[in-house]
Design an enzyme around this catalytic site. Structure first.
Site, PDB file in Angstrom:
ATOM      1  N   ASP A 129       1.727   4.964   1.727  1.00  0.00           N
ATOM      2  CA  ASP A 129       1.543   5.883   2.839  1.00  0.00           C
ATOM      3  C   ASP A 129       2.062   7.249   2.410  1.00  0.00           C
ATOM      4  OD1 ASP A 129       0.772   3.878   4.978  1.00  0.00           O
ATOM      5  OD2 ASP A 129       2.702   3.063   4.359  1.00  0.00           O
ATOM      6  N   ASP A 161       0.863  -1.188   0.000  1.00  0.00           N
ATOM      7  CA  ASP A 161       0.000   0.000   0.000  1.00  0.00           C
ATOM      8  C   ASP A 161       0.897   1.236   0.000  1.00  0.00           C
ATOM      9  OD1 ASP A 161       1.028   0.063   2.620  1.00  0.00           O
ATOM     10  OD2 ASP A 161      -0.750  -0.942   3.409  1.00  0.00           O
ATOM     11  N   ASP A 198      10.714   3.935  12.389  1.00  0.00           N
ATOM     12  CA  ASP A 198      11.428   2.817  13.001  1.00  0.00           C
ATOM     13  C   ASP A 198      12.782   2.519  12.351  1.00  0.00           C
ATOM     14  OD1 ASP A 198      10.026   1.902  10.772  1.00  0.00           O
ATOM     15  OD2 ASP A 198       8.929   0.326  11.843  1.00  0.00           O
TER      16      ASP A 198
END
Ligand code: ATP
Ligand code: MG
Length: 469
Positions: free
Chosen positions: A76, A74, A159
């Site tokens: 983002d 997907d 992250d």
């Protein structure tokens, strides 16, 4: 135990090592990404926000995966616009968010997730008194983080370095704040900042490290890998619903078998599946074979575009933990079938406390297991009734899985394979033959009279991992 662990950890009252404040700008002659490669909708969202005067970039897997030639799951988008400002730009946008607010912009089936730049609120001495937005527990875990920030802040709170690449659609440039492009080249999963602190902030990052290592076939960089085993018990603190979501991502992404190896290597499997981990320790050959086979079948089904259900997967991962419990209850005088029922009930309940498995999956788990009791009982009309049962297929696949792990069932899998292919007349004959033999009775609770595994070629459909619901 957790408290001790947290105390033994170095004080988290330090700022994470800052990422670069000016990004390395990777121009389009230095990388292969072209705007046409991205989802039209993602590009539209970015352009619309940019025209409205905000900063907006494609970020995360939507940049990382195409750089590696992998189609992203997907897209983002990260932007300087607040969720309300984003919503005002699109008719088809919805503000969502449990842990933090995001905007989902809907285009038919595709959803573009738009997140406002956020800051990784640093822990400071005056945190308790002067912090309206972000809060942390004693270990430094972030409990809320809705502090908006700049693009640089946003890069820092991500992250892994490879997840902090921002694609500027207009200039076809990549903004790289954390040497993510270098780590992509070297195939490394590296946390941004101090690894221990970043795991303390959010222990789920340990699972994400393993997930990306398996998905991308990357190594976890040694400093990012080092604290994982020690910090693995921190996962016990994560809400069970979030862990369930993570487990689906871990095991339904097409690399479940490799993920399983890494979870075990980093001692992350036990906090997710305590009973299964114990069974794996007690009987590594049988339990390991069954779990690995189920995961390999799942990967294969995903590769072939076949549907998979978490119920089959959970049924398989938990199954090896059943026998010890059944025996315990039988030792207390409970007859085999109720003992099996009770053990199944307890085991699922326990697992749900750890990883909130929704009812729509726990019910089929029980049905798949119940089917194991029923498949040996084929007399009279029972076999035909079973064939009509909507759960037959999953139950039969599960039986083959048990056999492939070395469980002795008296050739039951082959019998059912033949029965499905037989004509009406042949079926009647097969049932008559059964009558002359003694029908198997008692509990189908995992019995491990092992044999070398049947080499007989199956003519029917093969064992299928997480089979269709
Ligand atoms: P995929 O969508 O393939 O699972 P992804 O990298 O896009 O991979 P998402 O879970 O969609 O992962 O998250 C999007 C981005 O948000 C990540 O790339 C990362 O930058 C950031 N992110 C997600 N979860 C965390 C987290 N727990 N801590 C820090 N940053 C995170
Ligand atoms: Mg993503």
């Amino acid at each position: 135990m957790l408290k001790k662990l947290i105390q033994s950890i170095r004080s988290p009252l330090r700022r994470p090592r800052a990422v670069r404040t000016t990004p390395e700008v990777v121009g389009n002659h230095q990388h292969s990404l072209r705007r046409e490669q991205f989802s039209r909708n993602a590009v539209n969202v970015v352009e619309r926000l940019t025209k409205a005067g905000y900063q907006a970039y494609i970020v995360g897997g939507g940049v990382r995966d195409p750089l590696l030639g992998i189609p992203p799951k997907d897209f983002d988008v990260a932007t300087s616009a607040t969720p309300e400002q984003v919503r005002a730009e699109f008719r088809n946008a919805r503000v969502i968010g449990r842990r933090f607010k995001l905007v989902h912009v809907h285009f038919g089936r595709e959803i573009i997730e738009v997140a406002t730049f956020r800051a990784n609120h640093p822990v400071t001495e005056d945190d308790d008194t002067n912090n309206a937005h972000a809060s942390r527990n004693e270990a430094g875990r972030i409990l809320r983080d809705n502090v908006y920030g700049t693009l640089e802040d946003d890069a820092q709170r991500r992250d892994f370095t490879i997840n902090a690449l921002y694609f500027d659609v207009t200039g076809e440039r990549i903004l790289d704040y954390a040497h993510g492009v270098r780590d992509i080249r070297n195939r490394l999963i590296r946390l941004i900042g101090d690894p221990e602190q970043r795991y303390l902030e959010d222990p789920v990052r340990m699972l994400r490290a393993v997930r990306f290592a398996a998905k991308l076939d990357f190594e976890i960089e040694k400093h990012s890998a080092a604290p994982i085993r020690r910090l693995a018990p921190l996962l016990n603190e994560i809400p069970s619903a979030r862990l369930f979501d993570e487990i689906l991502k871990l095991f339904l992404s097409g690399k479940a078998e490799r993920t399983f190896e890494l979870l075990n290597e980093y001692e992350l499997f036990a906090p997710l599946f305590p009973a299964s981990a114990k069974a794996l320790k007690d009987d590594p050959e049988y339990a390991g074979k069954l779990m690995r086979q189920a995961l390999a079948n799942t990967d294969e089904r995903i590769r072939l575009g076949k549907p998979v259900t978490p119920a089959f997967l959970f049924a398989a991962l938990l199954w090896p933990a059943l026998p010890a419990r059944v025996l315990k209850l039988q030792d207390r005088g409970m007859p085999p079938i109720p003992a099996m029922q009770e053990a199944a009930h307890e085991l699922i309940l326990e697992q749900c406390r750890r990883t909130a498995v929704p009812k729509r999956f726990t019910i089929p788990i029980r049905e798949i297991w119940d089917m194991q009791e029923r498949l040996p009982r084929r007399q009279g009309k029972k076999a035909d009734l079973l064939l009509e049962n909507p759960r037959f297929r999953a139950g039969y696949d599960f039986l083959l899985l048990r056999e492939s792990a070395g469980e002795e069932t008296g050739g039951l899998g082959d019998w059912w394979t033949d029965y499905q292919e037989a004509s009406d007349g042949e079926r009647r004959g097969m049932i008559r033959n059964l009558a002359s033999q003694q029908e198997e009775g008692g509990s189908a609770a995992p019995r491990k009279r092992r044999r070398g595994g049947s080499n007989r070629r199956r003519r029917g459909p093969r064992t299928e991992g997480a089979s269709s619901e």
